[in-house]
Design a protein around this motif. Structure first.
Motif, PDB file in Angstrom:
ATOM      1  N   ASN A 565       0.842  -1.207   0.000  1.00 49.27           N
ATOM      2  CA  ASN A 565       0.000   0.000   0.000  1.00 49.27           C
ATOM      3  C   ASN A 565       0.872   1.250   0.000  1.00 49.27           C
ATOM      4  OD1 ASN A 565      -2.633  -0.776  -0.043  1.00 49.27           O
ATOM      5  ND2 ASN A 565      -2.831  -0.957   2.180  1.00 49.27           N
ATOM      6  N   ASP A 574      -5.623  -2.845  -3.160  1.00 47.42           N
ATOM      7  CA  ASP A 574      -6.983  -3.385  -3.410  1.00 47.42           C
ATOM      8  C   ASP A 574      -6.945  -4.515  -4.418  1.00 47.42           C
ATOM      9  OD1 ASP A 574      -8.045  -1.639  -1.671  1.00 47.42           O
ATOM     10  OD2 ASP A 574      -9.005  -0.307  -3.150  1.00 47.42           O
ATOM     11  N   ARG A 687       5.613 -16.096  10.507  1.00 44.71           N
ATOM     12  CA  ARG A 687       4.769 -15.793   9.340  1.00 44.71           C
ATOM     13  C   ARG A 687       4.838 -16.916   8.304  1.00 44.71           C
ATOM     14  NH1 ARG A 687       6.196 -10.586  11.027  1.00 44.71           N
ATOM     15  NH2 ARG A 687       4.404  -9.161  11.067  1.00 44.71           N
TER      16      ARG A 687
HETATM   17  N1  LIG Z   1      -5.431  -1.380  -0.121  1.00 46.31           N
HETATM   18  C1  LIG Z   1      -6.094  -1.578   0.971  1.00 46.31           C
HETATM   19  N2  LIG Z   1      -5.498  -1.562   2.144  1.00 46.31           N
HETATM   20  C2  LIG Z   1      -6.158  -1.803   3.260  1.00 46.31           C
HETATM   21  C3  LIG Z   1      -7.560  -2.005   3.227  1.00 46.31           C
HETATM   22  N3  LIG Z   1      -8.011  -2.186   4.505  1.00 46.31           N
HETATM   23  C4  LIG Z   1      -6.903  -2.089   5.295  1.00 46.31           C
HETATM   24  N4  LIG Z   1      -5.801  -1.856   4.541  1.00 46.31           N
HETATM   25  C5  LIG Z   1      -4.474  -1.699   4.986  1.00 46.31           C
HETATM   26  O1  LIG Z   1      -3.944  -3.018   5.274  1.00 46.31           O
HETATM   27  C6  LIG Z   1      -2.913  -2.911   6.229  1.00 46.31           C
HETATM   28  C7  LIG Z   1      -3.140  -3.996   7.238  1.00 46.31           C
HETATM   29  O2  LIG Z   1      -2.319  -3.827   8.345  1.00 46.31           O
HETATM   30  P1  LIG Z   1      -1.405  -4.948   8.933  1.00 46.31           P
HETATM   31  O3  LIG Z   1      -2.019  -6.302   8.751  1.00 46.31           O
HETATM   32  O4  LIG Z   1      -1.119  -4.525  10.341  1.00 46.31           O
HETATM   33  O5  LIG Z   1      -0.075  -4.796   8.097  1.00 46.31           O
HETATM   34  P2  LIG Z   1       0.903  -5.862   7.575  1.00 46.31           P
HETATM   35  O6  LIG Z   1       1.873  -5.102   6.862  1.00 46.31           O
HETATM   36  O7  LIG Z   1       0.212  -6.934   6.843  1.00 46.31           O
HETATM   37  O8  LIG Z   1       1.532  -6.472   8.919  1.00 46.31           O
HETATM   38  P3  LIG Z   1       1.518  -7.908   9.415  1.00 46.31           P
HETATM   39  O9  LIG Z   1       0.115  -8.388   9.350  1.00 46.31           O
HETATM   40  O10 LIG Z   1       2.006  -7.836  10.785  1.00 46.31           O
HETATM   41  O11 LIG Z   1       2.391  -8.693   8.515  1.00 46.31           O
HETATM   42  C8  LIG Z   1      -2.996  -1.492   6.743  1.00 46.31           C
HETATM   43  O12 LIG Z   1      -1.917  -0.717   6.225  1.00 46.31           O
HETATM   44  C9  LIG Z   1      -4.325  -0.924   6.222  1.00 46.31           C
HETATM   45  O13 LIG Z   1      -4.240   0.489   5.951  1.00 46.31           O
HETATM   46  C10 LIG Z   1      -8.214  -1.969   1.969  1.00 46.31           C
HETATM   47  O14 LIG Z   1      -9.426  -2.140   1.837  1.00 46.31           O
HETATM   48  N5  LIG Z   1      -7.444  -1.766   0.889  1.00 46.31           N
END
Ligand SMILES: Nc1nc2c(ncn2[C@@H]2O[C@H](COP(=O)(O)OP(=O)(O)OP(=O)(O)O)[C@@H](O)[C@H]2O)c(=O)[nH]1
Length: 694
Positions: A565, A574, A687
Motif C-alpha cells: 500500500n 486493493d 509468518r
Molecule cells: N489497499 C487496501 N489496504 C487496506 C484495506 N483495509 C486495510 N488496509 C491496509 O492493510 C494494512 C493492514 O495492516 P497490517 O495487517 O497490520 O499490516 P501488515 O503489513 O500486513 O503487517 P503484518 O500483518 O504484521 O504482517 C494497513 O496498512 C491498512 O491500511 C483496503 O481495503 N485496501
C-alpha cells in the motif's frame, strides 16, 4: 180496517227487540266494537221497542212514565238512527239537531201530561221533522252511497213521514180525537202498521247498505292490491320513476273514475314543488302549479308539503288555503282537493299525492285509507328511485377511482382476468382487450406462478381475507418486473372472485437487494463479510450437532501487506486483495465460505469434513497448505503511473490460524477468537505458516 192497538203495540215491541237483537248480533260478528253504526241502529231499535212497551203498559204503570219516557225513547230512537246514518258516512252529526227534539219531547210531554190531543200533535210533528231531517241527509249522501239499501231506507223514512203527517193533519183538523194512545181507530191502525213496515224497511235497508258497502270495499281492496302489486312489479323491474308515478296515477284514476290525481315532487332543498305528474289535469293548471314554493295557504298540496299534514279542501271555492289559487282551480273545473304529504322512511317530505273531484267532495274513511296507501306507494317508488340514483352515483365515483387509480387493479375469477384498469394496462404494456379473458398465470413470471395459484386459492376458500406478497410479472415492454400483489376476496356478478391491486415495486426491490448485499457482502471483493460468515458458522454448528462431521475455521492474515500500500498506493493493495479473494475461493468447495473481515484478514469456513478428529485435522492442514501456496504465487498487478500503465510484480505470504470443531459447545464468536489467536501465533512464529489452536 181496525186493528186492536195494544196487540199492534206488542207486535211492534216484539219486532223491534227481535230486529235489535239480530242487528246487534250482526254488528258483533262484523265489528267486534260497540260504537259502530250497526250497533247504534240496534240500540235505536231497542229504544223504539222500549217506547212501545211503555205504551203497552199504560194503566199498569205510572202514566207519566209511560207517556214522557215512552215518547222520549221514541224520539231518542230517531236520534240514534241519525247517529248511525251519520257515522256510516263518516260524517260528524249535528248533535243539537239530533238530540234537541228528545229534550223538547221530554219537557213538553211532562207539561202536557193531561192534554192527549196536544201531545199527539206535538209528537207527530216532532217525529215528522226528525224523519225528514234523516231523509234529507240520506238524499244528500246519495252520491257517496252505493247499492239498493239507501233506497229502501229512503222509502221507509218517506212512509214514516207520510204516516206522521196524516196523523198530524187528522189531529189538527180534529177529525181524530184520542183519550188514550191505546185506542183503536183507523188512523191509529194506519199509523202503527206503517210504523211496523217502516221499521222493517229501515232496518233491512240499513243492514243491506252496510253489507253492500262492505262488499264494495272488499272489491276495492282486491282491485287496489292488484294495482299495488303491479306498481311493485314495475319497481322490481327498475323502471324509471316517471313511468312508475304515471302508472300510479293512471291506476287510481282507472279504479276511481270520478277522481283526478296528481303527484308533486319537492326539490332537494325542500322548498319548491318542482315536478308535477298529473296527466288528467289541464296543462295550464299544471304549468301554474309547477315550481311553486310550499307554505301555508299554497293550496292543498303546498300546505300539505309544508305542514307534513293531510289537507282536505272539500270546497276549494271557500277553503282558506285556496284563496290565491281558487280561480285557477275553478277554471280547471276542480271543486275539491285532498292532498296527502308523501313522506320518506325518515319522515322527510318527498312530495304530495292529491285527489281532485269535479264536485265538492268530502272523503270517507275508505278514501282516507286510499290516499294514505297511495302516498306510501309513491314514497316507496321515490325512495327506491333515489337509492338507485345514489347507487349509480357511487358506482360512477368508484369507477372513476378505479380508472384513475395509481395502482394496477384487476378482478380474477376462475384464474382468468375479468377486468383490468387502465393503470394495469400501462404497467404491463398490454391493452385492456388483451388482458381481459387472459389467464393470470400467463402474466406471471414462471418461478412465481405456483405461489400465485396457491394464494388465489387461499383467497377464494376465504382461509385468508387479505394477502400481500411480491411477484414478478413478464411485462410486454419492460421485461420481468417486480410487483407487490395484494388481493381480497369479493363477489363478481354473483361469483367468487378476487380483487387484486398491483404496485410496481421493481426499483424498490432492486434497492432492497443492494442494501442486502451491502449488509452481507464485502464491497471490495464481493466476498461474504463478517456478519454473513457468522450466520454460516451458526448453521455449520447446528449441522455438526446433527451429523458429527468436523468443520474448520481458517483465520488468514496477509504478511507485510502494508508496505505494498505504502509503496504503490491503495489501488494496488486493493487489486491484491481482490486477487487473494479469487485464489482463496478456488482452494475450497462451493459449499465452503470464504469471507473478508476487513483489511488483509480473510476467514475460511470449511464444513462437512471427516467425523474423525485426526483425519479432519489432516484434511484441514492440507487445505491450509494449499492456500498458503496459492497466496504465495506471484501477483502481476497493473497500475497507472502518470498516464502509463505499469505492472507491479508482487509476492506475498500469509499466516493462517486454524481451529477444527464438531459440536455446538462453542459459540461462533469464541471459535473465531481462537482461530485469530492461532493466526497471531503463526505471525509470531515467523509468518508464512499455519498454526492450529491448542
Ligand atoms: N489497499 C487496501 N489496504 C487496506 C484495506 N483495509 C486495510 N488496509 C491496509 O492493510 C494494512 C493492514 O495492516 P497490517 O495487517 O497490520 O499490516 P501488515 O503489513 O500486513 O503487517 P503484518 O500483518 O504484521 O504482517 C494497513 O496498512 C491498512 O491500511 C483496503 O481495503 N485496501
Amino acid at each position: 180496517m181496525l186493528i186492536h192497538t195494544p196487540t199492534m203495540f206488542l207486535v211492534i215491541v216484539t219486532t223491534s227487540f227481535t230486529l235489535a237483537l239480530a242487528i246487534a248480533w250482526i254488528s258483533y260478528r262484523k265489528n267486534n266494537s260497540l260504537f259502530n253504526p250497526l250497533f247504534m241502529w240496534s240500540l235505536a231499535l231497542a229504544l223504539h221497542g222500549g217506547a212501545y212497551l211503555l205504551f203497552s203498559l199504560r194503566g199498569y204503570i205510572n202514566d207519566a212514565v209511560s207517556i214522557v219516557v215512552g215518547n222520549s225513547f221514541l224520539s231518542a230512537g230517531f236520534a240514534l238512527f241519525g247517529e248511525a246514518i251519520y257515522r256510516f258516512h263518516d260524517e260528524q252529526p249535528n248533535r243539537l239537531t239530533l238530540w234537541a227534539p228528545v229534550v223538547f219531547i221530554a219537557i213538553s210531554f211532562s207539561i202536557l201530561l193531561d192534554n192527549q190531543q196536544a201531545r199527539m200533535v206535538i209528537s207527530a210533528l216532532v217525529f215528522t221533522l226528525q224523519s225528514a231531517a234523516l231523509l234529507a241527509f240520506a238524499i244528500k249522501m246519495r252520491n257517496n252511497t252505493i247499492g239498493r239499501g239507501q233506497y229502501i231506507i229512503e222509502t221507509g223514512l218517506v212512509s214514516v213521514i207520510a204516516a206522521m203527517m196524516l196523523r198530524e193533519i187528522s189531529f189538527l183538523l180534529g177529525s181524530t180525537k184520542l183519550t188514550s194512545i191505546a185506542e183503536s181507530n183507523s188512523i191509529q191502525s194506519y199509523t202503527f202498521i206503517t210504523v211496523l213496515v217502516s221499521l222493517l224497511l229501515l232496518s233491512i235497508g240499513f243492514v243491506l247498505m252496510t253489507h253492500e258497502r262492505a262488499e264494495k270495499r272488499a272489491l276495492d281492496n282486491q282491485a287496489f292490491t292488484k294495482f299495488s302489486n303491479k306498481i311493485l312489479d314495475l319497481l322490481s323491474l327498475n323502471r324509471p320513476l316517471d313511468d312508475i308515478l304515471n302508472a300510479i296515477i293512471n291506476g287510481i284514476e282507472r279504479l276511481h273514475p270520478e277522481m283526478l290525481c296528481s303527484i308533486l315532487l319537492l326539490d332537494k332543498r325542500g322548498r319548491f314543488l318542482n315536478r308535477i305528474f298529473a296527466p288528467s289535469l289541464p296543462e295550464f293548471y299544471n304549468s301554474a302549479i309547477q315550481g311553486v314554493e310550499i307554505g301555508l295557504g299554497v293550496g292543498s298540496c303546498g300546505t300539505a308539503a309544508y305542514t307534513k299534514q293531510r289537507v282536505i279542501a272539500e270546497k276549494i271555492a271557500t277553503h282558506p288555503y285556496w284563496v290565491s289559487y281558487k280561480e285557477l282551480a275553478l277554471q280547471a273545473g276542480l271543486a275539491s282537493c285532498w292532498s296527502q304529504p308523501v313522506l320518506s322512511s325518515n319522515q322527510k317530505v318527498l312530495g304530495t299525492f292529491a285527489i281532485y273531484h269535479r264536485d265538492e267532495h268530502a272523503p270517507e274513511s275508505s278514501d282516507i285509507e286510499l290516499i294514505e296507501a297511495v302516498a306510501k306507494l309513491a314514497s316507496v317508488a321515490i325512495e327506491r328511485s333515489s337509492s338507485v340514483e345514489q347507487l349509480r352515483e357511487s358506482e360512477k365515483h368508484y369507477r372513476l377511482l378505479i380508472e384513475t387509480a395509481n395502482e394496477g387493479i384487476c378482478v380474477v375469477n376462475d384464474g382468468v382476468l375479468r377486468y383490468a384498469n387502465p393503470k394495469l394496462c400501462e404497467l404491463t404494456g398490454y391493452d385492456a382487450n388483451t388482458l381481459t379473458n387472459k389467464s393470470i398465470i400467463d402474466l406471471i413470471y414462471h418461478e412465481d406462478q405456483a405461489m400465485v395459484i396457491e394464494n388465489q386459492k387461499k383467497l377464494l376458500l376465504t382461509t385468508v381475507n387479505d394477502l400481500k406478497y411480491a411477484i414478478r410479472i413478464s411485462t410486454r415492454h419492460r421485461g420481468v418486473r417486480w410487483f407487490e400483489l395484494s388481493g381480497v376476496a369479493f363477489e363478481w356478478h354473483g361469483d367468487n372472485a378476487s380483487l387484486n391491486f398491483l404496485t410496481d415495486i421493481h426499483d424498490r426491490k432492486l434497492m432492497d437487494e443492494k442494501i442486502q448485499q451491502l449488509a452481507y457482502l464485502d464491497a471490495l471483493t464481493q466476498l461474504p463479510n463478517r456478519r454473513l460468515l457468522i450466520e454460516h458458522l451458526k448453521q455449520a454448528l447446528a449441522r455438526n450437532i446433527r451429523n458429527a462431521s468436523y468443520s474448520a475455521l481458517l483465520f488468514l492474515d496477509l504478511d507485510n501487506f502494508k508496505p505494498l500500500n505504502d509503496k504503490h498506493g491503495h489501488n494496488v493493495g486493493d487489486m491484491l486483495l481482490i486477487e487473494v479473494a479469487r485464489r482463496l475461493q478456488l482452494c475450497v468447495r462451493q459449499t465452503d465460505t470464504v469471507a473478508r473481515f476487513g483489511g488483509d484478514e480473510f476467514v475460511i469456513l470449511i464444513t462437512d469434513m471427516d467425523a474423525d478428529e485426526s483425519s479432519a485435522h489432516t484434511q484441514t492442514e492440507s487445505i491450509a497448505k494449499k492456500i498458503l501456496s496459492a497466496v504465495a504465487d506471484p501477483y502481476l498487478l497493473q497500475t497507472d503511473n502518470n498516464g502509463t500503465t505499469i505492472t507491479v510484480e508482487h509476492r506475498c505470504t500469509a499466516s493462517i490460524g486454524v481451529i477444527t470443531f464438531n459440536n455446538g459447545d462453542s459459540s461462533g464468536e469464541k471459535l473465531l477468537d481462537r482461530a485469530d489467536a492461532a493466526m497471531y501465533r503463526a505471525k509470531q512464529e515467523g509468518r508464512n505458516t499455519i498454526r492450529f489452536y491448542q
